[in-house]
Write an enzyme that holds these catalytic residues in place. Structure first.
Site, PDB file in Angstrom:
ATOM      1  N   SER A 204       0.894  -1.173   0.048  1.00  0.00           N
ATOM      2  CA  SER A 204       0.046   0.008  -0.018  1.00  0.00           C
ATOM      3  C   SER A 204       0.952   1.420   0.024  1.00  0.00           C
ATOM      4  CB  SER A 204      -0.845   0.141   1.248  1.00  0.00           C
ATOM      5  OG  SER A 204      -0.256  -0.130   2.392  1.00  0.00           O
ATOM      6  N   HIS A 232      -5.167  -3.967  -2.376  1.00  0.00           N
ATOM      7  CA  HIS A 232      -4.644  -2.823  -3.678  1.00  0.00           C
ATOM      8  C   HIS A 232      -4.551  -3.737  -4.753  1.00  0.00           C
ATOM      9  CE1 HIS A 232      -4.263   0.528  -0.886  1.00  0.00           C
ATOM     10  NE2 HIS A 232      -4.023  -0.425   0.011  1.00  0.00           N
ATOM     11  N   LYS A 263     -11.215  -0.467  -1.656  1.00  0.00           N
ATOM     12  CA  LYS A 263     -10.502   0.282  -2.570  1.00  0.00           C
ATOM     13  C   LYS A 263     -11.147  -0.038  -4.074  1.00  0.00           C
ATOM     14  CE  LYS A 263      -7.381  -0.420   0.877  1.00  0.00           C
ATOM     15  NZ  LYS A 263      -7.927   0.397   2.149  1.00  0.00           N
TER      16      LYS A 263
HETATM   17  C1  LIG Z   1      -3.167  -3.378   2.325  1.00  0.00           C
HETATM   18  C2  LIG Z   1      -4.303  -3.260   3.225  1.00  0.00           C
HETATM   19  N1  LIG Z   1      -4.952  -4.156   4.025  1.00  0.00           N
HETATM   20  C3  LIG Z   1      -6.199  -3.886   4.480  1.00  0.00           C
HETATM   21  C4  LIG Z   1      -6.452  -2.615   4.730  1.00  0.00           C
HETATM   22  C5  LIG Z   1      -7.785  -2.485   5.597  1.00  0.00           C
HETATM   23  O1  LIG Z   1      -8.922  -2.071   4.816  1.00  0.00           O
HETATM   24  P1  LIG Z   1     -10.047  -1.254   5.089  1.00  0.00           P
HETATM   25  O2  LIG Z   1      -9.693   0.147   4.981  1.00  0.00           O
HETATM   26  O3  LIG Z   1     -11.015  -1.634   4.156  1.00  0.00           O
HETATM   27  O4  LIG Z   1     -10.625  -1.585   6.632  1.00  0.00           O
HETATM   28  C6  LIG Z   1      -5.988  -1.698   4.354  1.00  0.00           C
HETATM   29  C7  LIG Z   1      -6.483  -0.134   4.334  1.00  0.00           C
HETATM   30  O5  LIG Z   1      -6.085   0.771   4.403  1.00  0.00           O
HETATM   31  C8  LIG Z   1      -4.782  -1.897   3.388  1.00  0.00           C
HETATM   32  O6  LIG Z   1      -4.134  -0.987   2.579  1.00  0.00           O
END
Ligand SMILES: Cc1ncc(COP(=O)(O)O)c(C=O)c1O
Length: 423
Positions: A204, A232, A263
């Protein structure tokens, strides 16, 4: 307080200070950043996610019309007419909430439909769905791993994965480094009951792709399972947007395919696709599933529509990739350090927290919305500006941002001209 002498790491509550005193000092730190016009977090949008956004300026209260380079809404599905209409119809039919936790009355027919759709999309037998992605990862890992088990994590996995492994024996391997993973697997292979390797499909903060094919091979060779977080990657990589396993042609070989609905799918929530019996186990042992109210009807219905759109409108992903190639080519030609970015996420690595904040301030003042990422989220020498692209960005949006970045990059001395490496 002079904020230049501190970072978030200085305010983690394990210090000796009482929490009220610590919070007070942290506020003084933020206040100093605000006085320098560098406080970028929690800027308020009046228009929601899109390539352009109306944002309240935190310094003068006026509305700024900005180019949005900070959203994970990669395919612009948050405002896709089909997704929006499906959500509205669901609210009319089922009401505004699911009314209960999934095991005790909160499961709707559209939740079951969504489970089936996401499982099929990910090439797995079944899927569990959660009302948020963070809880989905954390709850799943906490339910699956116990004493005598081990989690083996890429050192850059998302915070939700680290949190899910709290209290469990954990080892970290060097980022995307299969030899480093193998060393750990060799060392631990006979000492733990369940061994689970966890990686992100696309990282991310870096936008690079995990070498998932090699990771699955090596993990299985040593009797370990693999979980990949496709937050992502879903909708973005793979010929049909099915994510990292599709990208490497290994669909069906990853033991747990996790991800978020927040996302590219443009709504909110999380999922884990796996074998039927694992999913059923999670229904009864994953605490954020058991003890939290089911997804809203609007969420489930908009997500089913979003999956339809991903499957039937490949041009959205093609536009995104045209934008990625164009932006990447120009950033490299200008001499920006963008690490190993290969997807819609671009880290502009600056390596100096204060410069990062100053550049972001100038971008804000020129109506470009980006986010600073600093220590301790990343090492100080890798502090960066995080940019993410959308399908609906036009060439004009990209050119405006590129032009500004080039002039700021020159002024702040962060450009190293090199031969462009074109996708
Ligand atoms: C790689 C990754 N996994 C999990 C999450 C968590 O997801 P959510 O924002 O849908 O709770 C994020 C979020 O920002 C993320 O970037």
């Amino acid at each position: 307080m002079d904020s230049r002498n501190y970072s978030l790491a200085d305010f983690i509550s394990s210090s000796n200070m009482d929490i009220m005193e610590l919070a007070k000092q942290f506020n003084e730190y933020l206040e100093d950043i605000h006085l320098r016009k560098q406080l970028q977090s929690r800027r308020v949008s009046l228009s929601g996610s899109g390539p352009e956004m109306d944002v309240i300026d935190p310094y003068d209260g006026h509305v700024r019309h900005m180019i949005n380079m900070a959203s994970n809404d990669y395919l612009n599905l948050t405002k896709h007419p089909k997704s929006v209409a499906a959500g509205i119809e669901a609210v009319k039919k089922y009401g505004s909430g699911a009314g209960s936790v999934p095991l005790l009355g909160g499961t709707l027919d559209i939740h079951i439909e969504l489970e089936k759709r996401i499982a099929r999309f990910k090439g797995c037998e079944d899927a569990i769905i959660y009302s948020n992605g963070f809880g989905s990862n954390a709850g799943t890992l906490a339910a699956l791993l116990k004493e005598n088990d081990i989690a083996i994590l890429d050192m850059l996995v998302h915070a939700s994965i680290n949190d899910g492994c709290k209290g469990i024996k954990t080892e970290y391997f060097r980022h995307n480094n299969v030899s480093s993973l193998e060393k750990i697997l060799k060392k631990v292979k006979d000492h733990y009951r369940t061994k689970l390797v966890v990686v992100d499909g696309v990282y991310s903060m870096d936008g690079d792709i995990s070498p998932l094919d090699e990771i699955v091979n090596i993990a299985h060779q040593y009797g370990a399972y693999v979980m990949v977080d496709e937050a992502h990657a879903t909708g973005v990589i793979g010929e049909h947007g099915r994510g990292t396993p599709e990208h490497f042609h290994i669909e069906g070989r990853v033991d747990l395919v996790a991800g978020t609905f927040s996302k590219a799918l443009g709504v909110v929530g999380g999922f884990v696709a796996a074998k039927k019996e694992v999913v059923r186990y999670l229904h009864y042992f994953s605490r954020p599933y058991m003890f939290s109210t089911a997804q809203t009807p609007q969420t489930a219905a908009s997500l089913i529509a979003a999956l339809d759109v991903i499957e039937t409108e490949p041009e959205l992903r093609q536009n995104l990739w045209d934008n990625i190639r164009y932006f990447r080519k120009h950033l490299l030609e200008m001499g920006f350090n963008i690490g190993n970015s290969q997807t819609a996420i671009f880290p502009i690595i600056v390596g100096d927290d204060y410069k990062v904040r100053e550049i972001c301030r100038e971008l804000h003042e020129n109506n470009v919305y980006v986010n600073p990422v600093q220590y301790p989220a990343v090492p100080r020498r890798l502090s960066r500006i995080r940019i993410s692209l959308m399908s609906a960005h036009t060439r004009q949006h990209l050119d405006t941002v590129l032009e500004l970045l080039e002039s700021l990059g020159t002024r702040y001395g962060i450009l190293t001209p090199k031969v462009a490496e074109i996708l």
